[in-house]
Design a protein around this motif. Structure first.
Motif, PDB file in Angstrom:
ATOM      1  N   HIS A 121     -19.649  -4.553  37.299  1.00 46.02           N
ATOM      2  CA  HIS A 121     -19.776  -3.294  36.570  1.00 46.02           C
ATOM      3  C   HIS A 121     -18.530  -2.442  36.635  1.00 46.02           C
ATOM      4  CE1 HIS A 121     -20.438  -0.766  40.223  1.00 46.02           C
ATOM      5  NE2 HIS A 121     -20.993  -1.856  40.709  1.00 46.02           N
ATOM      6  N   ALA A 144     -21.467  -7.583  50.862  1.00 46.08           N
ATOM      7  CA  ALA A 144     -22.232  -6.466  50.294  1.00 46.08           C
ATOM      8  C   ALA A 144     -21.552  -5.933  49.036  1.00 46.08           C
ATOM      9  CB  ALA A 144     -22.373  -5.356  51.331  1.00 46.08           C
ATOM     10  N   LEU A 145     -20.215  -5.906  49.041  1.00 47.68           N
ATOM     11  CA  LEU A 145     -19.482  -5.435  47.872  1.00 47.68           C
ATOM     12  C   LEU A 145     -19.734  -6.338  46.664  1.00 47.68           C
ATOM     13  CD1 LEU A 145     -17.413  -3.647  46.445  1.00 47.68           C
ATOM     14  CD2 LEU A 145     -15.611  -5.077  47.437  1.00 47.68           C
ATOM     15  N   ALA A 147     -22.298  -8.295  46.166  1.00 44.98           N
ATOM     16  CA  ALA A 147     -23.697  -8.159  45.765  1.00 44.98           C
ATOM     17  C   ALA A 147     -23.900  -6.906  44.913  1.00 44.98           C
ATOM     18  CB  ALA A 147     -24.598  -8.118  46.995  1.00 44.98           C
ATOM     19  N   ASP A 148     -23.238  -5.811  45.290  1.00 43.89           N
ATOM     20  CA  ASP A 148     -23.344  -4.580  44.506  1.00 43.89           C
ATOM     21  C   ASP A 148     -22.586  -4.710  43.194  1.00 43.89           C
ATOM     22  OD1 ASP A 148     -23.881  -1.516  44.388  1.00 43.89           O
ATOM     23  OD2 ASP A 148     -21.739  -1.719  44.005  1.00 43.89           O
ATOM     24  N   TRP A 149     -21.406  -5.323  43.222  1.00 45.20           N
ATOM     25  CA  TRP A 149     -20.557  -5.474  42.040  1.00 45.20           C
ATOM     26  C   TRP A 149     -21.255  -6.277  40.949  1.00 45.20           C
ATOM     27  CZ3 TRP A 149     -17.002  -9.800  40.717  1.00 45.20           C
ATOM     28  CH2 TRP A 149     -16.038  -9.452  39.751  1.00 45.20           C
ATOM     29  N   ASP A 151     -24.638  -6.629  40.718  1.00 46.85           N
ATOM     30  CA  ASP A 151     -26.044  -6.221  40.620  1.00 46.85           C
ATOM     31  C   ASP A 151     -26.291  -5.717  39.200  1.00 46.85           C
ATOM     32  OD1 ASP A 151     -28.545  -5.116  40.732  1.00 46.85           O
ATOM     33  OD2 ASP A 151     -28.204  -3.990  42.583  1.00 46.85           O
ATOM     34  N   THR A 154     -29.278  -2.728  38.838  1.00 44.83           N
ATOM     35  CA  THR A 154     -29.004  -1.365  39.286  1.00 44.83           C
ATOM     36  C   THR A 154     -27.897  -0.711  38.469  1.00 44.83           C
ATOM     37  OG1 THR A 154     -29.651  -1.968  41.537  1.00 44.83           O
ATOM     38  CG2 THR A 154     -28.358   0.052  41.269  1.00 44.83           C
ATOM     39  N   HIS A 155     -26.884  -1.516  38.120  1.00 41.42           N
ATOM     40  CA  HIS A 155     -25.717  -0.973  37.435  1.00 41.42           C
ATOM     41  C   HIS A 155     -25.620  -1.507  36.009  1.00 41.42           C
ATOM     42  CE1 HIS A 155     -24.323   0.425  41.348  1.00 41.42           C
ATOM     43  NE2 HIS A 155     -24.425  -0.815  41.809  1.00 41.42           N
ATOM     44  N   TRP A 173     -25.185 -12.064  41.416  1.00 41.33           N
ATOM     45  CA  TRP A 173     -25.212 -12.443  42.837  1.00 41.33           C
ATOM     46  C   TRP A 173     -26.652 -12.742  43.226  1.00 41.33           C
ATOM     47  CZ3 TRP A 173     -20.977 -13.611  45.476  1.00 41.33           C
ATOM     48  CH2 TRP A 173     -21.052 -13.777  46.865  1.00 41.33           C
TER      49      TRP A 173
END
Length: 368
Positions: A121, A144-145, A147-149, A151, A154-155, A173
């Motif tokens: 994102h 974790a980065l 997984a968030d990147w 996701d 969520t994003h 991820w």
């Protein structure tokens, strides 16, 4: 396969199609091609074999053949010719061909109207993505980065796509590793971003996975690195092709425009700008020539660094093309301001060039 002797005549056919069909439709920069025109030209390119067909892989379309220098020269040349006529259409065809390259490599069927987007994102996940691509050990923060990147629920991710796109293929991820997801438009939450900065023939969307999501399959580091390599080569080829058209227009203008009783090309300031445009465009041409080798022989870390410098310079050259024209350079019907906007949009793709130093650091084993 494409033989060495096939490249020149094939590119001549591409050039003829780009000049005769694409450039004609893109002749009025103040009136970008409609979605219907983009779709019609894409269908023509598919019929001519310039783009890979979902149901008939194995031709000579864009990104179908990657195993020799002359095959890569054809891919690069195809994008440059189309981009000279219209940058936005070249970008759309590049992303469509990437999706079918990915599907072919993974033996996963995709419908026509599929497009690829290779990053998360925002940015390039600092050093974490490059470290994962080179199979280095990741710490908890890097995992974790990523997984968030990636996701997608969520994003929302900004993606440039044609109006009639049907499927988006992108990395997600899952269970501690990267997977590819084929997200059908009906499964996505989408919103249109308007106005957008450039690539006016296309649309800028914010896309997220509305759940339960599309089919996924595992993506190893080699698969992702291969696609990112093609992405960066393609973006550079499109930008160089767009600037080549701008340089041609600049040469035509300085050959006829007079100021103070003499041609403006003889003024030192104008001469310097014209020379700078030519030098930057030729530098990008040399950089692309270095990519005319089997895809496995292109080092992604070196390519990322090359893109960071070359694309920044190409955007500067496009701004110089506006300045050469003086005040009329800012008028939409001339096309120079559109060139600036298009190249700026290309610079933001694949995470953006400002993120590339971190990627190169991770590729070489470092951490931020």
């Amino acid at each position: 396969m494409i033989e060495v002797d096939d490249v020149a005549p094939l590119l001549e056919e591409v050039s003829s199609f780009a000049r005769g069909r694409v450039a004609t439709e893109a002749a009025r920069p103040e009136h970008p091609m409609s979605p219907q025109t983009v779709s019609a030209l894409t269908d023509e390119a598919l019929a001519l074999g310039l783009l890979p067909a979902a149901q008939a892989p194995g031709g000579v379309g864009l990104w179908e053949n990657l195993d020799s220098g002359h095959e890569m020269a054809f891919n690069i040349g195809l994008l440059r010719h189309v981009a000279r006529a219209d940058v936005g259409l070249a970008f759309a065809w590049h992303r469509q061909a990437l999706a079918h390259r990915l599907a072919h490599d993974a033996d996963q069927p995709l419908p026509q109207g599929s497009y690829c987007h290779l990053v998360g994102h925002h940015g390039l996940a600092r050093t974490a993505l490059a470290r994962w691509l080179t199979t280095q050990d990741l710490n908890k923060e890097e995992t974790a980065l990523l997984a968030d990147w990636l996701d997608r629920r969520t994003h929302a991710t900004p993606v440039v796509l044609p109006q009639d796109w049907q499927t988006l293929v992108w990395p997600v991820w899952r269970q501690g590793s990267l997977h590819w997801q084929a997200l059908a438009r009906a499964q996505a939450s989408i919103s249109l971003c308007a106005p957008q900065h450039g690539l006016d023939e296309l649309r800028l969307w914010r896309v997220s996975d509305a759940g339960p999501g599309g089919e996924t399959w595992a993506a190893g580091p080699a698969s992702m690195a291969r696609l990112l390599t093609l992405e960066m080569v393609g973006l550079l080829a499109i930008a160089e092709g767009g600037l080549a058209r701008g340089e041609e227009q600049v040469r035509d203008y300085v050959a006829i425009r007079r100021q103070g009783g003499k041609l403006i090309g003889s003024h030192p300031a104008v001469h310097q700008m014209v020379s700078e445009i030519r030098a930057i465009r030729q530098g990008a041409e040399v950089a692309l020539a270095a990519c005319e080798r089997p895809i496995t022989d292109i080092d992604l870390g070196l390519l990322a660094g090359l893109r960071a410098s070359q694309h920044t310079a190409l955007c500067h050259a496009a701004n110089q093309a506006v300045q050469v024209h003086g005040g009329i350079g800012y008028m939409r019907d001339l096309g120079m301001e559109k060139l600036v906007r298009d190249l700026n949009m290309l610079r933001l793709q694949a995470g953006g060039v400002r993120e590339l130093p971190g990627f190169v650091t991770g590729w070489n084993g470092g951490r931020e």
